[in-house]
Write an enzyme that holds these catalytic residues in place. Sequence first.
Site, mmCIF file in Angstrom:
data_model
loop_
_atom_site.group_PDB
_atom_site.id
_atom_site.type_symbol
_atom_site.label_atom_id
_atom_site.label_comp_id
_atom_site.label_asym_id
_atom_site.label_seq_id
_atom_site.Cartn_x
_atom_site.Cartn_y
_atom_site.Cartn_z
ATOM 1 N N ARG A 168 0.829 -1.226 0.000
ATOM 2 C CA ARG A 168 0.000 0.000 0.000
ATOM 3 C C ARG A 168 0.864 1.277 0.000
ATOM 4 O O ARG A 168 0.521 2.264 0.651
ATOM 5 C CB ARG A 168 -0.940 0.045 1.216
ATOM 6 C CG ARG A 168 -1.913 -1.067 1.325
ATOM 7 C CD ARG A 168 -2.930 -1.154 0.194
ATOM 8 N NE ARG A 168 -3.652 -2.384 0.327
ATOM 9 C CZ ARG A 168 -3.242 -3.548 -0.204
ATOM 10 N NH1 ARG A 168 -2.163 -3.607 -0.957
ATOM 11 N NH2 ARG A 168 -3.930 -4.645 -0.017
ATOM 12 N N SER A 218 -10.662 -1.339 4.090
ATOM 13 C CA SER A 218 -9.875 -1.568 5.315
ATOM 14 C C SER A 218 -9.367 -0.247 5.869
ATOM 15 O O SER A 218 -8.857 0.589 5.128
ATOM 16 C CB SER A 218 -8.666 -2.447 5.010
ATOM 17 O OG SER A 218 -9.101 -3.717 4.612
ATOM 18 N N GLU A 288 -4.766 3.276 6.798
ATOM 19 C CA GLU A 288 -4.604 3.168 5.337
ATOM 20 C C GLU A 288 -5.397 4.284 4.650
ATOM 21 O O GLU A 288 -5.087 4.697 3.543
ATOM 22 C CB GLU A 288 -5.138 1.790 4.908
ATOM 23 C CG GLU A 288 -4.919 1.443 3.471
ATOM 24 C CD GLU A 288 -5.298 -0.019 3.169
ATOM 25 O OE1 GLU A 288 -4.939 -0.919 3.959
ATOM 26 O OE2 GLU A 288 -5.965 -0.238 2.153
HETATM 27 C C1 LIG Z 1 -15.775 -1.583 -0.218
HETATM 28 C C2 LIG Z 1 -14.330 -1.236 -0.415
HETATM 29 C C3 LIG Z 1 -13.389 -2.239 -0.592
HETATM 30 C C4 LIG Z 1 -12.046 -1.916 -0.781
HETATM 31 N N1 LIG Z 1 -11.157 -2.943 -0.948
HETATM 32 C C5 LIG Z 1 -9.845 -2.651 -1.156
HETATM 33 C C6 LIG Z 1 -8.900 -3.701 -1.374
HETATM 34 O O1 LIG Z 1 -9.227 -4.882 -1.416
HETATM 35 N N2 LIG Z 1 -7.604 -3.352 -1.550
HETATM 36 C C7 LIG Z 1 -7.185 -2.048 -1.551
HETATM 37 O O2 LIG Z 1 -5.987 -1.801 -1.744
HETATM 38 N N3 LIG Z 1 -8.068 -1.036 -1.341
HETATM 39 C C8 LIG Z 1 -9.377 -1.295 -1.151
HETATM 40 N N4 LIG Z 1 -10.267 -0.280 -0.937
HETATM 41 C C9 LIG Z 1 -9.768 1.117 -0.808
HETATM 42 C C10 LIG Z 1 -9.768 1.940 -2.112
HETATM 43 O O3 LIG Z 1 -10.756 1.495 -3.018
HETATM 44 C C11 LIG Z 1 -8.391 1.926 -2.800
HETATM 45 O O4 LIG Z 1 -7.398 2.487 -1.966
HETATM 46 C C12 LIG Z 1 -8.394 2.673 -4.130
HETATM 47 O O5 LIG Z 1 -7.181 2.431 -4.806
HETATM 48 C C13 LIG Z 1 -8.576 4.201 -3.990
HETATM 49 O O6 LIG Z 1 -8.823 4.724 -5.299
HETATM 50 P P1 LIG Z 1 -9.667 6.066 -5.508
HETATM 51 O O7 LIG Z 1 -9.676 6.352 -6.968
HETATM 52 O O8 LIG Z 1 -10.986 5.970 -4.854
HETATM 53 O O9 LIG Z 1 -8.736 7.110 -4.785
HETATM 54 P P2 LIG Z 1 -9.168 8.275 -3.777
HETATM 55 O O10 LIG Z 1 -9.717 7.664 -2.532
HETATM 56 O O11 LIG Z 1 -9.996 9.275 -4.483
HETATM 57 O O12 LIG Z 1 -7.734 8.902 -3.467
HETATM 58 C C14 LIG Z 1 -6.771 8.155 -2.744
HETATM 59 C C15 LIG Z 1 -5.423 8.901 -2.857
HETATM 60 O O13 LIG Z 1 -4.959 8.804 -4.220
HETATM 61 C C16 LIG Z 1 -4.674 10.119 -4.731
HETATM 62 N N5 LIG Z 1 -4.962 10.095 -6.160
HETATM 63 C C17 LIG Z 1 -6.069 9.616 -6.772
HETATM 64 N N6 LIG Z 1 -5.960 9.751 -8.115
HETATM 65 C C18 LIG Z 1 -4.759 10.366 -8.339
HETATM 66 C C19 LIG Z 1 -4.071 10.797 -9.510
HETATM 67 N N7 LIG Z 1 -4.584 10.647 -10.729
HETATM 68 N N8 LIG Z 1 -2.861 11.405 -9.358
HETATM 69 C C20 LIG Z 1 -2.310 11.579 -8.124
HETATM 70 N N9 LIG Z 1 -2.924 11.182 -6.988
HETATM 71 C C21 LIG Z 1 -4.124 10.581 -7.092
HETATM 72 C C22 LIG Z 1 -5.613 11.042 -3.959
HETATM 73 O O14 LIG Z 1 -5.145 12.377 -3.975
HETATM 74 C C23 LIG Z 1 -5.547 10.411 -2.567
HETATM 75 O O15 LIG Z 1 -4.372 10.851 -1.914
HETATM 76 C C24 LIG Z 1 -11.633 -0.558 -0.768
HETATM 77 C C25 LIG Z 1 -12.578 0.455 -0.598
HETATM 78 C C26 LIG Z 1 -13.909 0.132 -0.424
HETATM 79 C C27 LIG Z 1 -14.924 1.226 -0.263
#
Ligand SMILES: Cc1cc2nc3c(=O)[nH]c(=O)nc-3n(C[C@H](O)[C@H](O)[C@H](O)COP(=O)(O)OP(=O)(O)OC[C@H]3O[C@@H](n4cnc5c(N)ncnc54)[C@H](O)[C@@H]3O)c2cc1C
Length: 298
Positions: A168, A218, A288
């Site tokens: 992560r 998580s 996380e």
């Molecule tokens: C039901 C559920 C299950 C999940 N299961 C998992 C799992 O199994 N494994 C896991 O790892 N995660 C999991 N997650 C967490 C989450 O989905 C991940 O961390 C995902 O990668 C976040 O992506 P996002 O686009 O929503 O990012 P955001 O939450 O919008 O942003 C996260 C970070 O990334 C940065 N960011 C986003 N896009 C960019 C970009 N283009 N350039 C620079 N920075 C950027 C943002 O500024 C922020 O700091 C889960 C979440 C939920 C709700």
Amino acid sequence: MIEDLKKLKVGRIETNIDLKKYSTYKVGGIGKVLVIPDNEKCLLTLIDYIKKNKIKYKILGNGSNLIFSDFDGILIKLDKFDYLTINDTIVTVGAGYSLQKLAIKVSKLGLSGLEFATGIPGTVGGAVYMNAGAYKTDMGYIVSEVKVLDKNLEIKKIYNKDINYHYRDSIFQHDEYVILEAKIVLKKGSKDEIMDIIENRRQRRLMSQPLEYPSAGSVFRNPEGDFAGRLIEDIGYKGKKIGGAMVSDKHANFIINYDNATSDDIINLINEIKKEVKEKYKIDLKCEQEIVRWYYEN
Ligand SMILES: Cc1cc2nc3c(=O)[nH]c(=O)nc-3n(C[C@H](O)[C@H](O)[C@H](O)COP(=O)(O)OP(=O)(O)OC[C@H]3O[C@@H](n4cnc5c(N)ncnc54)[C@H](O)[C@@H]3O)c2cc1C
């Protein structure tokens, strides 16, 4: 600021947005400005303006790893960066593309490597940044290069060996980059086998995760050799509530918004868990999820 942005033609501009709509936790106050740049040129103009005026900004993916309160800077959403090309086993995909949509699409083509991602509701950009993963694999295994805009407003490519992918973690969390595009290398596999794995894992997630409630997945990283969920269960916090936030009784490493929670409810619960786990096990749990609570002083 709004007038300036309109003049600069940086893309779609929204003001006073309800941040609840942009976070899977469904919490958050008001976001002052949200910009959806039309293309790379608009994004460059926007970041240039932001830097010259020393304005705080945050790139927003799908908000599935964020805990929002008020935000008085500029939020940038890369919805228009949603292109995809697949050339044999090589995928070139824009940062705004949905990770789940991508995972299903390539799997149906018999391409293996993204099976783990079908339950992760983020964008490609968010997943590359977070090194999203599951089932002992993650983005670090399949991303070969990432196109970024760096802090000097230069567009460049960063190759896997330089991304410093760990559990992560990635270089993107430690320096200022806007992720524009990722190149992902998959393997040819059996479509039926890939789809069976995905279905099997979908069933496991449905059984083990509280997907019927808003959450951000998580809450804590697993400490070396242990599971955050086990520690939280051991301190008796399954079902523990603060305001409208609750530690899921299905999965102790999930906090759910079960009844109009505020971001403070979630943050207070996180802090209490950290304190209790530290006291009982001398372990520092690392969150996380990211708290976004900037208030721009102007
Ligand atoms: C039901 C559920 C299950 C999940 N299961 C998992 C799992 O199994 N494994 C896991 O790892 N995660 C999991 N997650 C967490 C989450 O989905 C991940 O961390 C995902 O990668 C976040 O992506 P996002 O686009 O929503 O990012 P955001 O939450 O919008 O942003 C996260 C970070 O990334 C940065 N960011 C986003 N896009 C960019 C970009 N283009 N350039 C620079 N920075 C950027 C943002 O500024 C922020 O700091 C889960 C979440 C939920 C709700």
